[in-house]
Enzyme design. Structure first.
Site: not given
Length: 435
Positions: A284, A378, A380
Site C-alpha cells: 500500500c 493487502h 494479509e
C-alpha cells in the site's frame, strides 16, 4: 404443530441478540459538492469534517474502522446492514502468535461512519459491545437511515469528496461554505498514526525484520510474527540505513494520505535500495514509497479502491505468484503509482488492476540482482480474501535464504529481553535502536 414449533424457535433465536441501547438524534451528511443526506445519529454526539469515501466490503466493518489508512475519513459502507455482529474485545497476548490487539489497531481510526441501517441488536459469541457504544467510547459519530447507494453513486461519479457530518442541534444550521471544509490530505496523516518509538515483537524469531510503520495494520505484523520473524517496528521517517546491517529484511507498511508527505522516507529508501542487497517488501503506502524511491510518480485516483473484491492480474512470476493468474484482493487506497513506458531501469510492473488498469505492484528485475517487491493491495487481508497471503511466506523465505548465504552473526544490539516459549504471555518492551 410444525409452525408453532418454528415460531417458538424463531423467538428463542431472536432473544439471543443483545440490544444496542443507542440514543438517537437528528444527523445530516453534507458534501462539499452541495448534496445533503438526512438521517439519525449513533455513536458520539458530535459533528466532524472529513474526506468522504466508500468501501464495498461486505464483512469486517470492525477491521475496516480500525485500519489506520482510514485516518481522517468519513467511511461510507455500501453494505446495507452494519453492526449486526457487534464488536469483539480488542486485546490479545503479545507472543509468537499475536501482537496485542485483535483488530487492526488499538482504536477506531476513521473520523465517522455512514450506514444505511445500523443494527439495534448484535449477536456474536465474541461480541462485547455494540457498534453504537464502541463509536461513542472513541468519540466517533455515525449516521444511519441514509441512502448509501445514492452517496456511493455520487462519489463514483464525482470522486472522493470532502464532507461534514452534523449531529444534533447543528443539523439546523446551513451547510458549510466551500472554504470551511477540511481536507485531511493536506496534513501528514502518516506521522499521526506511526509509532513514535521503536519496539520489538517476537524477539526470539529466527529472522530479523525491520518494519517502517506508515500506519501498519496489526495483521501485517501478525503475519510476520506467525511465520517466525523477530519484528522491530520503526517510526516512518527513521533512517533505516543507520541500522540496516542488523536485519535480514525490510518491510514497508500501509498508511493513510498522500505519499508525497513521505518523501523523507523515500529518500532514505533510495539509498537503501542502491547499497543494500537484502530483501525489501512494501504494501500500500509502502509500495508507493518504493515506487517513488525507484523513480516512479504517484497520483491521486478519482475515488480510489476500497473493498475486498479487487481483481489484480499478475504480470510476472515470483514465489507463490504466477504470471497470468488473477488474484482477488483487499484494498484501501486513494493514490497509485503511474504506469509508464519505459519503467525505471531494474524495475518492472508486477500486478495490474483488472478493473481500472492501475498499477497494483512493482518488482525488481532478475537482471538487477535485487529482491524487492511492492504491492498496492493487502495480502494479509483482515478482512478479505487470502489469495496472496503466501507473499509473506515468500518474503521471509528470501530473507532466510539470504541470511544462510552470507552466514551472518548478529550482535545483540537491540537489547531484546528473553521471553517464554510461544503462546505464553509476554510483554513487548520498547527498545532504543542504535543510531
Amino acid at each position: 404443530m410444525f409452525s408453532r414449533s418454528l415460531a417458538r424457535t424463531t423467538r428463542l433465536a431472536r432473544g439471543f441478540a443483545t440490544h444496542a441501547n443507542s440514543s438517537s438524534s437528528p444527523a445530516v451528511l453534507h458534501l462539499k459538492t452541495g448534496q445533503s443526506f438526512q438521517g439519525r445519529s449513533f455513536g458520539a454526539q458530535k459533528s466532524i469534517f472529513g474526506e468522504t469515501v466508500f468501501s464495498t466490503s461486505i464483512t469486517s466493518y470492525t477491521e475496516s474502522m480500525t485500519d489506520p489508512s482510514y485516518r481522517g475519513q468519513i467511511l461510507v459502507f455500501t453494505t446495507p446492514l452494519i453492526g449486526n455482529y457487534g464488536v469483539p474485545l480488542n486485546k490479545t497476548p503479545l507472543d509468537s502468535r499475536d501482537v496485542g490487539v485483535y483488530l487492526e489497531s488499538e482504536r477506531i481510526q476513521c473520523s465517522a461512519v455512514v450506514v444505511a441501517d445500523v443494527a439495534e441488536k448484535f449477536s456474536h459469541y465474541l461480541a462485547v459491545e455494540s457498534l453504537h457504544s464502541w463509536c461513542e467510547r472513541y468519540g466517533v459519530p455515525g449516521i444511519t437511515g441514509v441512502d448509501t447507494r445514492a452517496i456511493t453513486t455520487l462519489l463514483r461519479d464525482q470522486g472522493t469528496t470532502l464532507g461534514r457530518l452534523a449531529v444534533g442541534n447543528e443539523t439546523n444550521a446551513a451547510a458549510p461554505a466551500t472554504s470551511e471544509y477540511w481536507d485531511p490530505t493536506t496534513e501528514n496523516l502518516v506521522d499521526q498514526v506511526s509509532t513514535k518509538e521503536p519496539f520489538v515483537l517476537n524477539p526470539t524469531g529466527d529472522v530479523k525484520i525491520a518494519v517502517l510503520d506508515f500506519g501498519a495494520k496489526a495483521n501485517i505484523l501478525r503475519s510476520l510474527v506467525r511465520r517466525g520473524a523477530a519484528v522491530t517496528v520503526l517510526p516512518w521517517n527513521y533512517d533505516f540505513n543507520k541500522v540496516r546491517d542488523q536485519f535480514d529484511g525490510l518491510f514497508l507498511s500501509n498508511g493513510p494520505g498522500d505519499p508525497m508527505h513521505c518523501m523523507e522516507a523515500a529518500m532514505h529508501l533510495r539509498k537503501t535500495l542502491s547499497e543494500w542487497e537484502k530483501p525489501v517488501f512494501g504494501i500500500c503506502m509502502g509500495h508507493q514509497v518504493i515506487g517513488i524511491a525507484a523513480g516512479l510518480d504517484a497520483y491521486r485516483m478519482t475515488f480510489g479502491n476500497r473493498g475486498h473484491n479487487q481483481p489484480v492480474l499478475a504480470l510476472a512470476s515470483s514465489g507463490s505468484i504466477k504470471a497470468g493468474r488473477v488474484y482477488v484482493t483487499s484494498q484501501n487506497h486513494q493514490y497509485a503509482l503511474k504506469l509508464q513506458d519505459p519503467f525505471p531501469a531494474g524495475w518492472e510492473p508486477f500486478f495490474i488492476n483488472c478493473n481500472d488498469s492501475s498499477v497494483e505492484g512493482i518488482k525488481s528485475t532478475v537482471q538487477s540482482g535485487k529482491k524487492v517487491w511492492g504491492v498496492q493491495f493487502h495480502p494479509e487481508s483482515a478482512g478479505g480474501p487470502l489469495d496472496t497471503i503466501e507473499m509473506f511466506t515468500d518474503f521471509l523465505a528470501e530473507c532466510r535464504a539470504h541470511k544462510l548465504q552470507i552466514n551472518y552473526t548478529y550482535p545483540d544490539v537491540m537489547g531484546a529481553a528473553r521471553v517464554e516459549p510461544a503462546l505464553k504471555h509476554e510483554t513487548a518492551r520498547p527498545v532504543a535502536v542504535a543510531a
